[in-house]
Motif scaffolding. Structure first.
Motif, PDB file in Angstrom:
ATOM      1  N   PRO A 132     -88.049   2.742 -27.617  1.00 37.68           N
ATOM      2  CA  PRO A 132     -87.519   4.095 -27.729  1.00 37.68           C
ATOM      3  C   PRO A 132     -87.627   4.848 -26.402  1.00 37.68           C
ATOM      4  CG  PRO A 132     -89.681   3.972 -28.737  1.00 37.68           C
ATOM      5  CD  PRO A 132     -89.311   2.569 -28.373  1.00 37.68           C
ATOM      6  N   ALA A 133     -87.127   6.074 -26.405  1.00 35.18           N
ATOM      7  CA  ALA A 133     -87.018   6.819 -25.149  1.00 35.18           C
ATOM      8  C   ALA A 133     -88.321   7.498 -24.741  1.00 35.18           C
ATOM      9  CB  ALA A 133     -85.914   7.864 -25.264  1.00 35.18           C
ATOM     10  N   GLY A 134     -89.388   7.303 -25.505  1.00 36.70           N
ATOM     11  CA  GLY A 134     -90.669   7.904 -25.167  1.00 36.70           C
ATOM     12  C   GLY A 134     -91.813   7.110 -25.760  1.00 36.70           C
ATOM     13  N   PHE A 135     -92.985   7.259 -25.183  1.00 33.42           N
ATOM     14  CA  PHE A 135     -94.193   6.568 -25.630  1.00 33.42           C
ATOM     15  C   PHE A 135     -95.243   7.629 -25.940  1.00 33.42           C
ATOM     16  CE2 PHE A 135     -98.187   4.200 -24.196  1.00 33.42           C
ATOM     17  CZ  PHE A 135     -98.341   3.554 -25.417  1.00 33.42           C
ATOM     18  N   THR A 136     -95.697   7.651 -27.186  1.00 33.57           N
ATOM     19  CA  THR A 136     -96.648   8.661 -27.636  1.00 33.57           C
ATOM     20  C   THR A 136     -98.066   8.111 -27.585  1.00 33.57           C
ATOM     21  OG1 THR A 136     -94.972   9.561 -29.132  1.00 33.57           O
ATOM     22  CG2 THR A 136     -97.251  10.217 -29.523  1.00 33.57           C
ATOM     23  N   PHE A 137     -98.991   8.887 -27.025  1.00 33.65           N
ATOM     24  CA  PHE A 137    -100.388   8.470 -26.951  1.00 33.65           C
ATOM     25  C   PHE A 137    -101.263   9.698 -26.748  1.00 33.65           C
ATOM     26  CE2 PHE A 137     -98.613   8.430 -22.702  1.00 33.65           C
ATOM     27  CZ  PHE A 137     -99.583   9.021 -21.915  1.00 33.65           C
ATOM     28  N   LYS A 138    -102.570   9.480 -26.761  1.00 36.13           N
ATOM     29  CA  LYS A 138    -103.522  10.545 -26.500  1.00 36.13           C
ATOM     30  C   LYS A 138    -104.143  10.337 -25.118  1.00 36.13           C
ATOM     31  CE  LYS A 138    -104.811  11.472 -31.316  1.00 36.13           C
ATOM     32  NZ  LYS A 138    -105.949  11.595 -32.279  1.00 36.13           N
ATOM     33  N   PRO A 139    -104.486  11.427 -24.408  1.00 34.55           N
ATOM     34  CA  PRO A 139    -105.109  11.282 -23.095  1.00 34.55           C
ATOM     35  C   PRO A 139    -106.379  10.441 -23.182  1.00 34.55           C
ATOM     36  CG  PRO A 139    -104.474  13.560 -23.483  1.00 34.55           C
ATOM     37  CD  PRO A 139    -104.293  12.846 -24.783  1.00 34.55           C
ATOM     38  N   GLY A 140    -106.470   9.430 -22.319  1.00 38.23           N
ATOM     39  CA  GLY A 140    -107.627   8.546 -22.323  1.00 38.23           C
ATOM     40  C   GLY A 140    -107.360   7.192 -22.940  1.00 38.23           C
ATOM     41  N   SER A 157    -104.968   1.484 -18.776  1.00 40.64           N
ATOM     42  CA  SER A 157    -104.972   2.880 -19.229  1.00 40.64           C
ATOM     43  C   SER A 157    -103.844   3.669 -18.599  1.00 40.64           C
ATOM     44  CB  SER A 157    -106.308   3.546 -18.885  1.00 40.64           C
ATOM     45  OG  SER A 157    -107.372   2.926 -19.561  1.00 40.64           O
ATOM     46  N   MET A 158    -103.304   4.596 -19.376  1.00 37.36           N
ATOM     47  CA  MET A 158    -102.288   5.495 -18.854  1.00 37.36           C
ATOM     48  C   MET A 158    -102.932   6.586 -17.994  1.00 37.36           C
ATOM     49  SD  MET A 158    -101.222   3.940 -21.701  1.00 37.36           S
ATOM     50  CE  MET A 158    -101.782   4.882 -23.139  1.00 37.36           C
ATOM     51  N   ALA A 159    -102.287   6.910 -16.869  1.00 38.67           N
ATOM     52  CA  ALA A 159    -102.743   8.010 -16.019  1.00 38.67           C
ATOM     53  C   ALA A 159    -101.939   9.279 -16.281  1.00 38.67           C
ATOM     54  CB  ALA A 159    -102.635   7.626 -14.544  1.00 38.67           C
ATOM     55  N   THR A 160    -100.811   9.126 -16.965  1.00 41.59           N
ATOM     56  CA  THR A 160     -99.963  10.263 -17.306  1.00 41.59           C
ATOM     57  C   THR A 160    -100.413  10.861 -18.642  1.00 41.59           C
ATOM     58  OG1 THR A 160     -98.416   8.523 -17.990  1.00 41.59           O
ATOM     59  CG2 THR A 160     -97.909   9.716 -15.978  1.00 41.59           C
ATOM     60  N   THR A 161     -99.646  11.819 -19.151  1.00 42.98           N
ATOM     61  CA  THR A 161    -100.048  12.530 -20.369  1.00 42.98           C
ATOM     62  C   THR A 161     -98.919  12.516 -21.395  1.00 42.98           C
ATOM     63  OG1 THR A 161     -99.177  14.727 -19.803  1.00 42.98           O
ATOM     64  CG2 THR A 161    -101.324  14.118 -18.862  1.00 42.98           C
ATOM     65  N   PRO A 162     -99.229  12.920 -22.631  1.00 44.63           N
ATOM     66  CA  PRO A 162     -98.194  12.996 -23.666  1.00 44.63           C
ATOM     67  C   PRO A 162     -97.081  13.982 -23.344  1.00 44.63           C
ATOM     68  CG  PRO A 162    -100.384  13.045 -24.645  1.00 44.63           C
ATOM     69  CD  PRO A 162    -100.575  13.194 -23.169  1.00 44.63           C
ATOM     70  N   LEU A 229    -107.695  14.942 -17.292  1.00 41.17           N
ATOM     71  CA  LEU A 229    -107.668  16.145 -16.451  1.00 41.17           C
ATOM     72  C   LEU A 229    -106.281  16.779 -16.437  1.00 41.17           C
ATOM     73  CD1 LEU A 229    -109.758  14.961 -13.363  1.00 41.17           C
ATOM     74  CD2 LEU A 229    -110.527  16.304 -15.333  1.00 41.17           C
ATOM     75  N   ARG A 230    -105.250  15.944 -16.335  1.00 39.71           N
ATOM     76  CA  ARG A 230    -103.884  16.478 -16.348  1.00 39.71           C
ATOM     77  C   ARG A 230    -103.596  17.191 -17.675  1.00 39.71           C
ATOM     78  NH1 ARG A 230    -101.026  11.081 -13.646  1.00 39.71           N
ATOM     79  NH2 ARG A 230    -100.744  11.945 -11.537  1.00 39.71           N
ATOM     80  N   HIS A 231    -104.051  16.596 -18.770  1.00 40.63           N
ATOM     81  CA  HIS A 231    -103.825  17.215 -20.077  1.00 40.63           C
ATOM     82  C   HIS A 231    -104.567  18.545 -20.184  1.00 40.63           C
ATOM     83  CE1 HIS A 231    -103.061  17.457 -24.386  1.00 40.63           C
ATOM     84  NE2 HIS A 231    -104.343  17.717 -24.559  1.00 40.63           N
ATOM     85  N   MET A 232    -105.792  18.594 -19.698  1.00 35.99           N
ATOM     86  CA  MET A 232    -106.544  19.845 -19.743  1.00 35.99           C
ATOM     87  C   MET A 232    -105.841  20.923 -18.925  1.00 35.99           C
ATOM     88  SD  MET A 232    -110.500  18.503 -19.512  1.00 35.99           S
ATOM     89  CE  MET A 232    -111.202  20.096 -19.935  1.00 35.99           C
ATOM     90  N   SER A 233    -105.248  20.526 -17.787  1.00 38.67           N
ATOM     91  CA  SER A 233    -104.498  21.473 -16.971  1.00 38.67           C
ATOM     92  C   SER A 233    -103.254  21.961 -17.699  1.00 38.67           C
ATOM     93  CB  SER A 233    -104.109  20.814 -15.646  1.00 38.67           C
ATOM     94  OG  SER A 233    -103.232  21.637 -14.904  1.00 38.67           O
TER      95      SER A 233
END
Length: 347
Positions: A132-140, A157-162, A229-233
């Motif tokens: 699909p056109a996106g990947f859903t996950f939680k930070p960490g 591990s993903m470095a990006t965010t949802p 950290l990106r998600h918290m920002s």
């Protein structure tokens, strides 16, 4: 066709079905039950549980994760366990908030957008979700990337965010002879397609919590911490954050500008680079650098760490040392979240 059996989990009173051909952990994921887990290869003990009743047999596993005497007592690793009767299993380690509210496992076809070295042995791999056109996950969390032309996969591990589900970045440490990481030098280029599955992992940022956050990472363990950290920002979190990153030398540090930018948008943030081998090398004046292993620096600064929520990610020796430190400081186990990265043998 293999028989199907019922599994009852205590003390949470959750039931599910499992086929004899699938391990219990995968069966739980398939049915939206997110049990505690780590490596999913029988080596880390995060999914260790106790069989109260029933016939369970385990595939190959490490005796460091579950030793022979524990197996004789009835302990099992759910990632390696197959049920051959209806069973009752006592979960020894679980998060009630996560059990039935985890992100469903997804299979995603992606296209490589960039492969860029960030240090002498760490590479940034950026993917764009195609179908699909996106990947859903939680930070960490982390995902499995399937090795082209094989049935094998490797976990990163993903470095990006949802907030950017169409773009996924991984920070990958290269090992000599690594089945996947070796392809990052010669084999995987922009435009190639890669399949990934996930997300996995329970070392996720707990939204709604109020304790200060302490992060400690080493090597490619930067990725899940950067995601947090990106998600918290992005969510304007008011929680104080301290980030301790361990490296050998200044040349092994990376994304310093990114960390500074993310930190500037947080209300109370401090980053400390911990160099274990050499303090030589030019670094921006804005970067705080201290000599020593990350756990040594952490111990010097965080004298009240029992009143924080701690996130750890990196090589097993680093994580083990940090866990030992946290235990001596009486940090409650439900305030500690961690991932151990696998050894080169399994890259």
């Amino acid at each position: 066709m293999a028989d199907t059996h019922r599994i009852n989990f205590e003390p949470v009173d959750i039931e599910m079905e499992v086929g004899e051909e699938e391990n219990i952990l995968d069966a739980a994921f398939r049915q939206g039950i997110h049990l505690m887990h780590g490596c999913r290869e029988g080596r880390c003990s995060a999914c260790k549980s106790y069989v109260l009743d029933g016939d369970i047999q385990m595939d190959n596993y490490s005796t460091f994760a579950c030793n022979d005497s524990e197996v004789e007592e009835g302990f099992v690793l759910l990632c390696r366990s197959h049920a051959y009767s209806d069973c009752t299993i006592e979960l020894l380690n679980f998060d009630e908030d996560e059990l039935l509210s985890g992100v469903p496992i997804q299979d995603v076809r992606t296209r490589v957008s960039a492969v860029e070295p960030v240090t002498r042995d760490i590479v940034s791999l950026r993917l764009e979700a195609v179908e699909p056109a996106g990947f859903t996950f939680k930070p960490g969390q982390y995902a499995d990337i399937h090795i082209p032309g094989s049935d094998e996969h490797r976990s990163f591990s993903m470095a990006t965010t949802p907030a950017t589900p169409a773009t996924i970045e991984f920070l990958i440490k290269k090992y000599p002879g690594g089945r996947f990481s070796g392809l990052l030098d010669d084999g995987i280029t922009a435009g190639d397609e890669l399949a990934l599955s996930g997300p996995y992992g329970t070392s996720t940022l707990k939204d709604g919590h109020i304790l200060p956050v302490v992060c400690a990472a080493g090597g490619a363990g930067m990725a899940p911490i950067l995601s947090i950290l990106r998600h918290m920002s992005e969510t304007a979190s008011p929680r104080p954050v301290r980030f301790y990153y361990g490296a050998r030398t200044a040349a092994d540090l990376f994304y310093l500008d990114e960390i500074a930018e993310v930190g500037s948008s947080l209300q109370d943030f401090r980053f400390v680079a911990c160099l274990s081998e050499s303090m030589d090398g030019a670094l921006p004046d804005t970067v705080t650098v201290e000599a020593g292993n990350v756990t040594d620096v952490l111990a010097r600064h965080e004298t009240d760490i029992a009143r924080t929520e701690v996130y750890l990610c990196g090589p097993p020796p680093m994580v083990d040392a940090a866990l030992e430190l946290l235990d001596t400081q009486s940090v409650p186990k439900d305030q500690v979240f961690y991932d151990k990265f696998t050894s080169p043998l399994f890259d």
